[in-house]
Design an enzyme around this catalytic site. Sequence first.
Site, PDB file in Angstrom:
ATOM      1  CB  SER B   8      -0.932   0.017   1.211  1.00  0.00           C
ATOM      2  OG  SER B   8      -0.245   0.475   2.343  1.00  0.00           O
ATOM      3  CB  CYS B   9       1.789   3.989  -1.531  1.00  0.00           C
ATOM      4  SG  CYS B   9       1.053   4.258  -3.157  1.00  0.00           S
ATOM      5  N   GLY B  10      -0.128   5.914  -0.605  1.00  0.00           N
ATOM      6  CA  GLY B  10      -1.183   6.906  -0.505  1.00  0.00           C
ATOM      7  C   GLY B  10      -2.284   6.770  -1.545  1.00  0.00           C
ATOM      8  CB  ALA B  41      -2.352   4.022   3.301  1.00  0.00           C
TER       9      ALA B  41
END
Lengths: 466, 93
Positions: B8-10, B41
């Site tokens: 995950s990331c933004g 996220a």
Amino acid sequence: MELGALQTVVNFFLGLGASVLLPIILFILSLIFGAKPGKAIRSSLMFGVGFIGLNLIIGLLSNSIGPVSQGMVERFGLKLDIIDVGWPACASIAFGSNISTLIIPAGILLNLLLLFTRVTKTINIDIWNFWHFAFVGGLVQWATGNIWYGLISALLFAAAMLFFADWTAPAVQQTMGLPGVSIPHGFSAAPVPFAIIINKIIDIIPGLNKIEGDPDTIKKKFGLMGEPLIMGVVIGLILSAVAYMGDGPWTDWLTKMLSTGVTLGAVMVLMPRMVSLLMEGLIPLSDAARDFLQKRAGDREIYIGLDSAIIVGHPTAIATGLIMVPITLILAIILPGNRVIPFGDLAVIPFLVAIVIPIVKANVFRSVVVSTVFMIPSIYIMNFLAEGTTAAAVAADFALPEGANLITSICDGGNWIPAMFLKLAENFWVGNIIVAVVIALLFVILKKKPAAMHKLAGYTPENEEK
Amino acid sequence: MAKKILVSCGTAVATSTVVLRKIEENLQEKGIKADLIQCKAAEVPSKLDGVDLIVTTTPVGDVGDIPVIQTLSFLTGIGVDADMEKIISYIKE
């Protein structure tokens, strides 16, 4: 004769269109920076695929929301005919402009130059976000008809972001727990000056300065709306409910509502997937560029410049993003003269507050106030920039449906930095030289008064920590 | 059964794409199979079913007992091997 042959070759390449030409250029650039050919071919083609995919989604979006905005005009006299297509579209428009191929190598060289002259500590390895610079370049090129003017403005933007990254790095590192990192991000930078001023004002207003915004409660309450799919469907339902009200029997109304809802949900889900293909295509080039920069940085103290995507997971960013969705929609409706329908970028408002978080000390109430105040001029800027953004989209071969609306994006279409460069293009040399001088001065101030500057950006000196 | 890794990331667009591809390549080279799923996220708490490990570039909030590796190594190129060892130690039993 020879000139004629050259002309034929140039025309041939220009005639290929962005989805073919860009992979070719990307492939060559990757090789120049030392990527492996096999990997580079596959990724470059993937970039082209992402481009085509995104084009399809933008078509889907404008076909679905175009009639909605027409309905609003007909039934309510609300002239909302500029669609916020979202930053993914802007990024690919920017990468599709012919300036993008210049800005990547030029930006890297500029970074090296500023690093070696010890002006900046940041090496910006976030090649992906060079699209912000390309976007400015594309706008200026559109306004002046001169690609070199576009490149100069784009490079000034890149230099300004290096300053910005250096300036905010200690605060970001402290608040987010990311040592050695800085954020040279063209969108996250925009609200910072506003945030500093608004935060100071809140500090002196009795009552308001006591409000504590706790992100976790808000995140729980808004939970489901945080998902892009649900957000898209809900916005689609609301917009179409209004736009098609009283248009034929209620069954037609319901059909249109449901289909618009699901379509906009689909856009929200599919758009990021397509962009992640573009990103995948950039990996070999950005890896190669990173190694190229790091190898030449030597052993001096450096910050690694990264995407603000690494900090938007902060609970305050997510909570603010959720609250700002209805606020932004309401602003769009009540602000007189506005023509923008906010949509695509409603999902990325966390990027707006990412670097504001250290300044407001993670207080959600304050970050919402900052975002709201920032959003008002932002909406007017979108109106101002829409024509240029749309022209850039057309230049990048995006097939907007015939008679289609203008397009924009909150992220860069509503950002005062590109708007400033576009305005300055009217008087190019005077304007851009002033910007260059201001950037130089800012670097000097940062060198002379680092402690005060870092504190302004939200850094808490160790002796003041509780 | 292949283990499930959430990356995950933004935005589930930029940095997580890089991380996911790098992990995938590394695991392939070592002949280890795993399901890699990319997400934002903010979506992580709703996607925890059957997840064995979370690799993220940005904070992910409350995920219960599932191990989380928050790292920038795949972006900066520094410390990739150490992180890969960690990842493998979690998904190999």
